[in-house]
Scaffold this motif. Structure first.
Motif, PDB file in Angstrom:
ATOM      1  N   ASN A   2       1.000  -6.174   1.697  1.00  0.00           N
ATOM      2  CA  ASN A   2      -0.214  -5.622   2.295  1.00  0.00           C
ATOM      3  C   ASN A   2      -1.180  -4.995   1.302  1.00  0.00           C
ATOM      4  OD1 ASN A   2       0.487  -6.364   4.919  1.00  0.00           O
ATOM      5  ND2 ASN A   2       1.807  -4.567   5.112  1.00  0.00           N
ATOM      6  N   TRP A  91      -9.101  -9.283   3.140  1.00  0.00           N
ATOM      7  CA  TRP A  91      -8.779  -8.121   2.311  1.00  0.00           C
ATOM      8  C   TRP A  91      -9.959  -7.161   2.266  1.00  0.00           C
ATOM      9  CZ3 TRP A  91      -3.945  -7.382   0.293  1.00  0.00           C
ATOM     10  CH2 TRP A  91      -3.073  -8.467   0.370  1.00  0.00           C
ATOM     11  N   HIS A 157      -6.360  -3.865   0.140  1.00  0.00           N
ATOM     12  CA  HIS A 157      -5.361  -3.817   1.209  1.00  0.00           C
ATOM     13  C   HIS A 157      -5.754  -4.825   2.281  1.00  0.00           C
ATOM     14  CE1 HIS A 157      -7.936  -1.245   3.783  1.00  0.00           C
ATOM     15  NE2 HIS A 157      -8.266  -0.666   2.663  1.00  0.00           N
ATOM     16  N   LYS A 158      -4.711  -5.368   2.902  1.00  0.00           N
ATOM     17  CA  LYS A 158      -4.887  -6.387   3.945  1.00  0.00           C
ATOM     18  C   LYS A 158      -5.466  -5.720   5.181  1.00  0.00           C
ATOM     19  CE  LYS A 158      -3.967 -10.751   4.942  1.00  0.00           C
ATOM     20  NZ  LYS A 158      -4.716 -11.817   4.331  1.00  0.00           N
ATOM     21  N   SER A 160      -5.864  -5.375   9.008  1.00  0.00           N
ATOM     22  CA  SER A 160      -4.973  -5.713  10.136  1.00  0.00           C
ATOM     23  C   SER A 160      -5.708  -6.506  11.188  1.00  0.00           C
ATOM     24  CB  SER A 160      -4.437  -4.461  10.798  1.00  0.00           C
ATOM     25  OG  SER A 160      -4.090  -3.488   9.887  1.00  0.00           O
TER      26      SER A 160
END
Length: 160
Positions: A2, A91, A157-158, A160
Motif C-alpha cells: 500500500n 496512487w 500510498h495506494k 482505497s
C-alpha cells in the motif's frame, strides 16, 4: 503493498544567458541551468522520484531531449503530466522531501515560494513538500559552481 518510496536525482550545468529556475520559481542569479527544457533540477528530481516509486522509468522516457516538442518546456507542466500518471494508477503522494545542492545563490529566500508552486501543481499542501538547500563545501562540480544538483524522495500510498 500500500506504500511505495521513490528517489530522484538531477544535475545541470550553469551557463550564462539562461534563467535559473528551481521548483518553478525564477531565482535571481547571473547564471542559469543548461538543458533541453527549462532545466529545473528540483522539479526533474521530483519527477524521477515519482516515476521511480512506481517503476515507470525516468523522465527521459517520457520527455526525451531528442524530441523537439520539449525544447524549453516548463518543467511544472511536465510534473503535472507525471502526477497524472501516478493518479491514473491509483496512487497519491504522501510527501516529498528534497535537497538542492548549490554554492550560490543563497536559496533560503525562495524555498517557501518553491514549496507553494510545487504544492499547487501537485494538489498538495505546502507542508507535504520539504525543500532544503545546502552547499557542497566547494567540492566537485557543484562546489566549483559548474552546476546545481537536486535529490528528491517521495512516499506514495495506494488510494482505497
Amino acid at each position: 503493498m500500500n506504500i511505495r518510496i521513490g528517489n530522484g536525482y538531477d544535475i545541470h550545468r550553469l551557463v550564462s544567458d539562461r534563467p535559473l529556475i528551481l521548483g518553478g520559481v525564477k531565482i535571481e542569479h547571473s547564471l542559469g541551468l543548461l538543458g533541453h527544457s527549462d532545466a529545473d533540477v528540483l522539479t526533474h528530481a521530483i519527477m524521477d522520484a515519482l516515476l521511480g516509486a512506481l517503476s515507470l522509468g525516468d523522465i527521459g522516457l517520457y520527455f526525451p531531449p531528442s524530441d523537439p516538442q520539449w525544447q524549453g518546456a516548463d518543467s511544472l507542466v511536465l510534473l503535472e503530466q507525471v502526477h497524472q500518471l501516478v493518479q491514473a494508477r491509483g496512487w497519491q503522494i504522501g510527501n516529498i522531501d528534497s535537497v538542492i545542492v548549490a554554492e550560490r545563490p543563497k536559496l533560503k529566500p525562495y524555498i517557501q515560494a518553491m514549496r507553494d508552486r510545487l504544492a499547487q501543481k501537485l494538489q498538495l499542501e505546502p507542508e507535504q513538500i520539504g525543500i532544503k538547500a545546502t552547499t557542497n563545501e566547494k567540492l566537485g562540480p557543484t562546489g566549483r559552481e559548474e552546476g546545481i544538483a537536486a535529490y528528491a524522495v517521495t512516499l506514495l500510498h495506494k488510494v482505497s
